[in-house]
Design a protein around this motif. Structure first.
Motif, PDB file in Angstrom:
ATOM      1  N   GLU A  56     -20.360  78.742   7.069  1.00 55.51           N
ATOM      2  CA  GLU A  56     -21.651  79.295   6.476  1.00 55.51           C
ATOM      3  C   GLU A  56     -22.555  78.055   6.358  1.00 55.51           C
ATOM      4  O   GLU A  56     -22.152  76.936   6.210  1.00 55.51           O
ATOM      5  N   PRO A  57     -23.876  78.163   6.324  1.00 54.25           N
ATOM      6  CA  PRO A  57     -24.845  76.801   6.236  1.00 54.25           C
ATOM      7  C   PRO A  57     -25.017  76.457   4.635  1.00 54.25           C
ATOM      8  O   PRO A  57     -25.947  76.433   4.509  1.00 54.25           O
ATOM      9  N   SER A  58     -23.900  75.829   4.400  1.00 48.95           N
ATOM     10  CA  SER A  58     -23.604  75.426   3.306  1.00 48.95           C
ATOM     11  C   SER A  58     -22.582  74.343   3.090  1.00 48.95           C
ATOM     12  O   SER A  58     -21.501  74.639   3.840  1.00 48.95           O
ATOM     13  N   SER A  59     -22.810  73.156   2.188  1.00 47.94           N
ATOM     14  CA  SER A  59     -21.633  72.486   1.946  1.00 47.94           C
ATOM     15  C   SER A  59     -20.458  73.025   1.487  1.00 47.94           C
ATOM     16  O   SER A  59     -19.430  72.550   1.402  1.00 47.94           O
ATOM     17  N   ASP A  60     -20.721  74.183   0.647  1.00 41.13           N
ATOM     18  CA  ASP A  60     -19.424  74.890   0.318  1.00 41.13           C
ATOM     19  C   ASP A  60     -18.809  75.952   1.292  1.00 41.13           C
ATOM     20  O   ASP A  60     -17.814  76.659   0.713  1.00 41.13           O
ATOM     21  N   GLY A  61     -19.464  76.047   2.500  1.00 42.40           N
ATOM     22  CA  GLY A  61     -18.706  76.893   3.371  1.00 42.40           C
ATOM     23  C   GLY A  61     -17.466  76.459   3.788  1.00 42.40           C
ATOM     24  O   GLY A  61     -17.297  75.282   3.854  1.00 42.40           O
ATOM     25  N   LYS A  62     -16.850  77.308   4.389  1.00 38.53           N
ATOM     26  CA  LYS A  62     -15.264  76.951   4.864  1.00 38.53           C
ATOM     27  C   LYS A  62     -15.405  75.838   6.186  1.00 38.53           C
ATOM     28  O   LYS A  62     -16.388  76.210   6.955  1.00 38.53           O
ATOM     29  N   TRP A  63     -14.730  75.009   5.884  1.00 37.50           N
ATOM     30  CA  TRP A  63     -14.530  74.114   7.140  1.00 37.50           C
ATOM     31  C   TRP A  63     -14.016  74.710   8.322  1.00 37.50           C
ATOM     32  O   TRP A  63     -13.005  75.167   8.387  1.00 37.50           O
ATOM     33  N   VAL A  64     -14.566  74.673   9.306  1.00 38.77           N
ATOM     34  CA  VAL A  64     -14.140  74.991  10.656  1.00 38.77           C
ATOM     35  C   VAL A  64     -13.752  73.902  11.633  1.00 38.77           C
ATOM     36  O   VAL A  64     -12.623  73.996  12.332  1.00 38.77           O
ATOM     37  N   GLU A  85     -28.956  72.808  -2.124  1.00 37.01           N
ATOM     38  CA  GLU A  85     -29.186  71.557  -1.498  1.00 37.01           C
ATOM     39  C   GLU A  85     -30.417  70.597  -1.380  1.00 37.01           C
ATOM     40  O   GLU A  85     -30.691  70.206  -0.191  1.00 37.01           O
ATOM     41  N   LYS A  86     -31.576  71.139  -2.199  1.00 37.01           N
ATOM     42  CA  LYS A  86     -32.817  70.577  -2.173  1.00 37.01           C
ATOM     43  C   LYS A  86     -33.403  70.963  -0.549  1.00 37.01           C
ATOM     44  O   LYS A  86     -33.960  70.233   0.068  1.00 37.01           O
ATOM     45  N   ASN A  87     -33.068  72.095  -0.195  1.00 41.13           N
ATOM     46  CA  ASN A  87     -33.590  72.863   1.041  1.00 41.13           C
ATOM     47  C   ASN A  87     -33.258  72.019   2.382  1.00 41.13           C
ATOM     48  O   ASN A  87     -33.795  72.054   3.158  1.00 41.13           O
ATOM     49  N   ARG A  88     -31.977  71.781   2.103  1.00 44.64           N
ATOM     50  CA  ARG A  88     -31.264  71.007   3.506  1.00 44.64           C
ATOM     51  C   ARG A  88     -31.125  72.031   4.671  1.00 44.64           C
ATOM     52  O   ARG A  88     -30.853  73.219   4.418  1.00 44.64           O
ATOM     53  N   GLU A  89     -31.421  71.566   5.691  1.00 46.81           N
ATOM     54  CA  GLU A  89     -31.733  72.558   6.917  1.00 46.81           C
ATOM     55  C   GLU A  89     -30.156  72.217   7.819  1.00 46.81           C
ATOM     56  O   GLU A  89     -29.675  71.405   7.811  1.00 46.81           O
ATOM     57  N   TYR A  90     -29.720  73.574   8.056  1.00 50.46           N
ATOM     58  CA  TYR A  90     -28.604  73.903   8.686  1.00 50.46           C
ATOM     59  C   TYR A  90     -28.980  74.325  10.039  1.00 50.46           C
ATOM     60  O   TYR A  90     -29.736  75.219  10.294  1.00 50.46           O
ATOM     61  N   GLY A 101     -20.396  77.345  14.532  1.00 55.73           N
ATOM     62  CA  GLY A 101     -20.076  77.126  12.890  1.00 55.73           C
ATOM     63  C   GLY A 101     -21.860  76.606  12.674  1.00 55.73           C
ATOM     64  O   GLY A 101     -22.626  76.378  13.743  1.00 55.73           O
ATOM     65  N   TRP A 102     -21.810  75.948  11.234  1.00 56.67           N
ATOM     66  CA  TRP A 102     -23.178  75.240  11.061  1.00 56.67           C
ATOM     67  C   TRP A 102     -22.964  73.806  10.589  1.00 56.67           C
ATOM     68  O   TRP A 102     -22.018  73.578   9.999  1.00 56.67           O
ATOM     69  N   VAL A 103     -23.914  73.007  10.846  1.00 54.42           N
ATOM     70  CA  VAL A 103     -24.072  71.684  10.791  1.00 54.42           C
ATOM     71  C   VAL A 103     -25.499  71.242  10.031  1.00 54.42           C
ATOM     72  O   VAL A 103     -26.519  71.960  10.343  1.00 54.42           O
ATOM     73  N   VAL A 104     -25.392  69.974   9.342  1.00 52.89           N
ATOM     74  CA  VAL A 104     -26.559  69.628   9.077  1.00 52.89           C
ATOM     75  C   VAL A 104     -27.608  69.177  10.070  1.00 52.89           C
ATOM     76  O   VAL A 104     -27.198  68.506  10.757  1.00 52.89           O
ATOM     77  N   SER A 105     -28.760  69.614  10.189  1.00 54.63           N
ATOM     78  CA  SER A 105     -29.710  69.530  11.362  1.00 54.63           C
ATOM     79  C   SER A 105     -29.887  67.986  11.613  1.00 54.63           C
ATOM     80  O   SER A 105     -30.163  67.708  12.628  1.00 54.63           O
ATOM     81  N   ASP A 106     -29.884  67.222  10.648  1.00 54.59           N
ATOM     82  CA  ASP A 106     -30.261  65.675  10.647  1.00 54.59           C
ATOM     83  C   ASP A 106     -29.201  64.991  11.898  1.00 54.59           C
ATOM     84  O   ASP A 106     -29.643  64.079  12.397  1.00 54.59           O
TER      85      ASP A 106
END
Length: 261
Positions: A56-64, A85-90, A101-106
């Protein structure tokens, strides 16, 4: 006559209803086809090492899984913002083994991977008059974003720096060869090892890997390994000389004691 007119009108009404029903059914079928059309994937690359991919698009999401610096990925076009997460984009990505899966866009960038084959001067724009104070080091890995004649726009983190640089560099200073990119990534990790013996072992492992023989970085790594081995031999020689000196001093003391007796 009125009866015939009534029957005719009813028939026209039935035909009209059937026609509308048919059009609605056709519209639904066309919409279904549009919804089933696969999304267009965009080639991209990881510009940070060891980035976590989440379910999921969150640091709490299950690790893939995790992705390596320079690894090829694809962007699905989906994005999300985590307000916790301060509106962090995934962004959603697809890996080479088809996992998604989802990763931080940076940490990912649309484009392809390249590596610096020497010190690479960074310019603000594709013009020699726009030189900056920054430059990429040999074996830095970055994303190639845009191309203009002999210039390319890149984004990446140089060794020892804490964040990314974006700018224009000369195309001839880079390599897009996948073997060079792989060796650059592994070499960076090896060269960061503080213990010289372990560093030498890590470099030796890269040199002995048959998949990496064609890399133009091989000679640099061999020279680095030779320097480490020479340093080790010098340390051994110095240690041996010190031991010999201690033994000689001890023998001289014993001789003096024997003479005095």
């Amino acid at each position: 006559m009125k009866k015939h007119y009534y029957v005719f009108a009813c028939a026209l009404l039935v035909i009209g209803l059937l026609s509308c029903s048919g059009n609605e059914s056709k519209d639904k079928e066309e919409k279904a086809v549009q919804e089933e059309k696969p999304m267009e994937m965009v080639d991209a690359v990881s510009i940070w090492d060891g980035i976590s991919v989440r379910k999921e698009p969150s640091s709490d999401g299950k690790w893939v899984s995790s992705i390596s610096l320079g690894e090829k990925i694809q962007l699905t076009g989906n994005s999300a913002v985590d307000s916790s997460e301060k509106n962090r984009e995934y962004v959603e990505i697809k890996l080479g083994d088809d996992k998604q899966g989802w990763v931080v866009s940076d940490f990912v960038e649309e484009g392809s991977a390249v590596t610096a084959i020497k010190d690479v001067q960074i310019y603000k724009r594709p013009d020699l008059l726009t030189k900056t104070d920054n430059s990429f080091k040999p074996m830095d890995v970055m994303a190639l974003i845009d191309t203009r004649d002999e210039w390319v726009e890149v984004k990446g983190k140089s060794q020892g720096e804490t964040w990314f640089w974006t700018g224009w560099v000369k195309r001839t200073d880079l390599s897009d060869n996948e073997v060079d990119i792989a060796v650059a990534v592994y070499a960076q990790k090896a060269l960061e090892i503080e213990d010289e013996e372990k560093r030498a072992d890590a470099i030796q492992e890269i040199i002995e890997n048959e998949s990496f023989i064609s890399s133009q970085f091989m000679m640099d790594l061999k020279n680095e390994l030779n320097d480490l081995n020479n340093d080790e031999e010098e340390l051994i020689d110095e240690s041996t000389e010190e031991m010999d000196s201690v033994e000689t001093d001890s023998e001289e003391e014993e001789t003096k004691e024997a003479i005095s007796k």
